[in-house]
Design a protein around this motif. Structure first.
Motif, PDB file in Angstrom:
ATOM      1  N   GLY A 135       5.782   1.604  -1.542  1.00 47.47           N
ATOM      2  CA  GLY A 135       5.982   2.589  -0.491  1.00 47.47           C
ATOM      3  C   GLY A 135       5.717   1.995   0.876  1.00 47.47           C
ATOM      4  N   GLY A 136       6.127   2.699   1.910  1.00 49.52           N
ATOM      5  CA  GLY A 136       5.922   2.197   3.269  1.00 49.52           C
ATOM      6  C   GLY A 136       6.838   1.030   3.556  1.00 49.52           C
ATOM      7  N   LYS A 137       6.495   0.280   4.584  1.00 50.15           N
ATOM      8  CA  LYS A 137       7.329  -0.841   5.020  1.00 50.15           C
ATOM      9  C   LYS A 137       6.831  -2.137   4.385  1.00 50.15           C
ATOM     10  CE  LYS A 137       9.747   1.726   7.916  1.00 50.15           C
ATOM     11  NZ  LYS A 137       9.176   3.034   7.604  1.00 50.15           N
ATOM     12  N   LEU A 138       7.700  -2.788   3.644  1.00 50.04           N
ATOM     13  CA  LEU A 138       7.322  -4.051   3.009  1.00 50.04           C
ATOM     14  C   LEU A 138       7.279  -5.176   4.033  1.00 50.04           C
ATOM     15  CD1 LEU A 138       8.826  -5.041  -0.470  1.00 50.04           C
ATOM     16  CD2 LEU A 138       7.508  -6.568   0.968  1.00 50.04           C
ATOM     17  N   VAL A 139       8.153  -5.097   5.036  1.00 49.98           N
ATOM     18  CA  VAL A 139       8.152  -6.076   6.117  1.00 49.98           C
ATOM     19  C   VAL A 139       8.053  -5.357   7.453  1.00 49.98           C
ATOM     20  CG1 VAL A 139       9.402  -7.899   4.918  1.00 49.98           C
ATOM     21  CG2 VAL A 139      10.689  -6.132   6.089  1.00 49.98           C
TER      22      VAL A 139
ATOM     23  N   ASN B  12       3.562  -8.414   8.469  1.00 49.82           N
ATOM     24  CA  ASN B  12       4.298  -8.986   7.337  1.00 49.82           C
ATOM     25  C   ASN B  12       3.369  -9.390   6.189  1.00 49.82           C
ATOM     26  OD1 ASN B  12       6.956  -8.796   8.433  1.00 49.82           O
ATOM     27  ND2 ASN B  12       6.489 -10.527   9.763  1.00 49.82           N
ATOM     28  N   ALA B  13       2.175  -8.809   6.162  1.00 56.11           N
ATOM     29  CA  ALA B  13       1.191  -9.197   5.144  1.00 56.11           C
ATOM     30  C   ALA B  13       1.714  -8.947   3.735  1.00 56.11           C
ATOM     31  CB  ALA B  13      -0.114  -8.430   5.365  1.00 56.11           C
ATOM     32  N   LYS B  14       2.395  -7.820   3.541  1.00 59.57           N
ATOM     33  CA  LYS B  14       2.812  -7.461   2.184  1.00 59.57           C
ATOM     34  C   LYS B  14       3.880  -8.404   1.644  1.00 59.57           C
ATOM     35  CE  LYS B  14       3.013  -3.188   3.754  1.00 59.57           C
ATOM     36  NZ  LYS B  14       3.242  -1.736   3.901  1.00 59.57           N
TER      37      LYS B  14
ATOM     38  N   ARG C 267      15.511 -12.660   1.879  1.00 62.60           N
ATOM     39  CA  ARG C 267      16.087 -13.984   1.632  1.00 62.60           C
ATOM     40  C   ARG C 267      15.378 -15.047   2.473  1.00 62.60           C
ATOM     41  NH1 ARG C 267      22.530 -12.361   1.664  1.00 62.60           N
ATOM     42  NH2 ARG C 267      22.743 -11.937  -0.577  1.00 62.60           N
ATOM     43  N   LYS C 268      15.030 -14.680   3.695  1.00 62.16           N
ATOM     44  CA  LYS C 268      14.327 -15.607   4.580  1.00 62.16           C
ATOM     45  C   LYS C 268      12.998 -16.037   3.968  1.00 62.16           C
ATOM     46  CE  LYS C 268      12.182 -15.735   9.183  1.00 62.16           C
ATOM     47  NZ  LYS C 268      11.896 -14.943  10.410  1.00 62.16           N
ATOM     48  N   TYR C 269      12.355 -15.112   3.252  1.00 61.80           N
ATOM     49  CA  TYR C 269      11.080 -15.425   2.600  1.00 61.80           C
ATOM     50  C   TYR C 269      11.284 -15.983   1.187  1.00 61.80           C
ATOM     51  CZ  TYR C 269       8.223 -13.320   6.278  1.00 61.80           C
ATOM     52  OH  TYR C 269       7.592 -13.051   7.472  1.00 61.80           O
TER      53      TYR C 269
ATOM     54  N   VAL D 263      10.131  -2.397  -6.409  1.00 60.63           N
ATOM     55  CA  VAL D 263      11.136  -1.387  -6.075  1.00 60.63           C
ATOM     56  C   VAL D 263      10.753  -0.798  -4.722  1.00 60.63           C
ATOM     57  CG1 VAL D 263      12.296   0.727  -6.815  1.00 60.63           C
ATOM     58  CG2 VAL D 263      11.462  -0.906  -8.519  1.00 60.63           C
ATOM     59  N   THR D 264      11.589  -1.050  -3.727  1.00 65.03           N
ATOM     60  CA  THR D 264      11.265  -0.637  -2.362  1.00 65.03           C
ATOM     61  C   THR D 264      12.448   0.095  -1.738  1.00 65.03           C
ATOM     62  OG1 THR D 264      10.383  -1.420  -0.241  1.00 65.03           O
ATOM     63  CG2 THR D 264      12.026  -2.816  -1.312  1.00 65.03           C
ATOM     64  N   GLY D 265      12.323   0.480  -0.484  1.00 60.10           N
ATOM     65  CA  GLY D 265      13.388   1.200   0.209  1.00 60.10           C
ATOM     66  C   GLY D 265      13.124   1.226   1.697  1.00 60.10           C
TER      67      GLY D 265
END
Length: 505
Positions: free
Chosen positions: A36-40, A55-57, A104-106, A176-178
């Motif tokens: 949940g929330g922002k992965l990046v 960007n910790a996650k 992809r960058k990561y 699984v993110t969004g």
């Protein structure tokens, strides 16, 4: 200097360790982790937890990249309504494309994109799916789950989750993110559990949700700031009654998780044929953010500022017709709960006072717009609109002059250059607005830097504006708002248009 209230290093160490433990405890079972929330670029977390790495996650996942693949969910309705991510001002469908590029960058593997609650006759949605598939991105259509949420027998059947296509997954951790809340992440995870168990593969589910933070008080400003950020979803923080009953320990969760937990528990038990390992929605979570707060007073103040920021933005969004009055009133109630007002944002009063001062001294300034910006050292710099440039552009130039130690009267850009650009806009490009916007002023500053040492010095200070707070006395144009966000400036505006014209680009 900005105060630190959160340890990014401790968080990454604690969080990665806990996720790996959850995977290892599964005895080799694949883990579907709902993110949940922002992965990046989690700017909300960065604002309410000073010291948090936005960007910790994703850095956590990068450490485990050989074990991870990512599934991105997007609710079809968010595509048709052009729902926008507040931090970047882009729609959710574009955010999915941006996320793929970032992952992809990561060097993280993108498994696929799932369009949830898909319905026939949705041209905008089909166009989005075609765009992804034409670029080689696997895309799945998941429809509304038949029987959800009460008829568990139908949900866990070929008519329910079985009607969704199975997503081929090969790695032990499927994230699984969004792009935002309500994307259908939970349904996608449970659908995958159904298919995998039907194939004889035992898998597990867990949830990573940074907010609300379960082990700080219910009415802590950080948790209230979460409610403000999800006012449109009508999220309300609550004590996890299931956790309290099972363990005698108070934990904070939110209404949607608490409401759906009995259903999710029954669904998991129906799928697995075993008693659920989870006794509460808090048990499902793997969030360790609360253990990394190192200065509670600092994060409390930061969270209060975020609530104010959300309210001011909501006032503008209501004026623009982007949100309804109920959403605005929900945030206002949170403001009242903490006895906050818009004027508690430090840059609001200086902007308004300077605008009123100019209007009072000369009729020529009756429509003047002012922006105030707070520097890292606490100094407030202002800029006003003129026939040459908009207020935001003036504030930027005045700020970089200040940071460069230059006198206010120094010209960073020749008036002749400004005049030439204005003539290009109005006489060649046929624009009805002659004042130069932020992007145009920055371009002119860049060109001037080639021959003007002062402009070159000022240009080098633009990066120092990142993280500065600003406030404008009128609603910004979309283009100026985008430029300010690209500079990393945290900007708000009074809910007033500079003109009565209905089209304001």
């Amino acid at each position: 200097m900005s105060q630190i209230g959160f340890s990014a290093e401790k968080y990454i160490e604690e969080q990665s360790k806990y996720i790996l433990e959850r995977i290892d405890n599964g005895d080799g079972k694949r883990l579907y982790l709902e993110f949940g929330g922002k992965l990046v670029q989690d700017k909300h977390a960065m604002r309410v937890l000073p010291g948090f790495d936005e960007n910790a996650k994703i850095k956590l996942l990068q450490k485990m990249k050989d074990q991870v693949e990512i599934i991105i969910c997007i609710y079809s309705g968010d595509i048709t309504t052009n729902k926008t991510r507040q931090d970047f001002g882009i729609t959710y469908d574009l955010e999915v494309l941006r996320l793929i590029d970032v992952f992809r960058k990561y060097d993280l593997e993108i498994n696929s994109v799932v369009v949830t609650r898909y319905e026939d006759d949705s041209p905008a949605v089909d166009k989005f799916i075609n765009k992804l598939e034409n670029r080689g991105i696997r895309t799945y259509r998941h429809r509304f789950t038949k029987g959800y949420p009460t008829d568990v027998d139908t949900i866990v059947s070929d008519e329910g989750y079985g009607a969704n296509p199975y997503i081929e997954v090969s790695k032990p951790l499927a994230v699984v993110t969004g792009p935002g809340g309500g994307s259908g992440k939970l349904a996608t995870c449970l659908s995958q559990l159904y298919h995998e168990f039907k194939m004889g593969k035992k898998v597990r589910y867990a949830k990573f949700e940074t907010f609300p933070i379960w082990n700080i008080p219910l009415k802590h400003p950080v948790n209230i700031a979460y409610e403000a950020s999800t006012a449109d979803l009508k999220d309300v923080n609550m004590i996890d009654s299931f956790h309290l009953e099972a363990y005698g320990i108070q934990a904070v969760n939110y209404n949607r998780d608490l409401e759906v937990f009995p259903v999710v528990k029954r669904i998991i038990e129906k799928i697995t044929g075993e008693e659920s390992e989870y006794k509460s929605p808090t048990d499902m979570g793997v969030n360790r953010a609360g253990f990394s707060i190192v200065d509670d007073e600092v994060v409390r103040e930061a969270a209060c500022q975020e609530i104010i920021r959300r309210y001011i933005i909501a006032q503008c969004d209501y004026k623009k017709g982007k949100i309804d009055n109920d959403t605005l009133e929900r945030i206002k109630l949170l403001m009242d709960e903490l006895s906050l007002s818009s004027e508690d944002r430090k840059v609001v009063i200086p902007a308004r006072e300077y605008a009123e001062q100019k209007k009072a001294c000369d009729d020529r300034y009756v429509n003047v717009v002012v922006m105030a910006m707070e520097m890292e050292d606490g100094t407030i710099i202002t800029g006003r609109s003129s026939r040459r440039m908009v207020a935001a552009a003036a504030a930027i130039l005045n700020s970089v002059k200040y940071l460069s130690g230059m006198a206010d009267e120094i010209h960073l850009i020749s008036p002749n250059i400004l005049r030439s650009i204005q003539e290009l806009k109005t006489e060649v490009l046929m624009s009805d607005k002659s004042s130069l916007n932020c992007e145009e002023i920055l371009t002119a500053l860049t060109i001037s830097a080639a021959t003007n040492p002062s402009a070159e010095a000022a240009l080098g200070k633009l990066s120092c504006l990142r993280g500065c707070k600003a406030h404008c006395t009128a609603i910004l144009s979309d283009k100026d708002e985008t430029t300010l966000k690209a500079l990393g400036i945290d900007v708000t505006s009074d809910p007033e248009y500079i003109t009565n014209n209905l089209y304001y680009g």
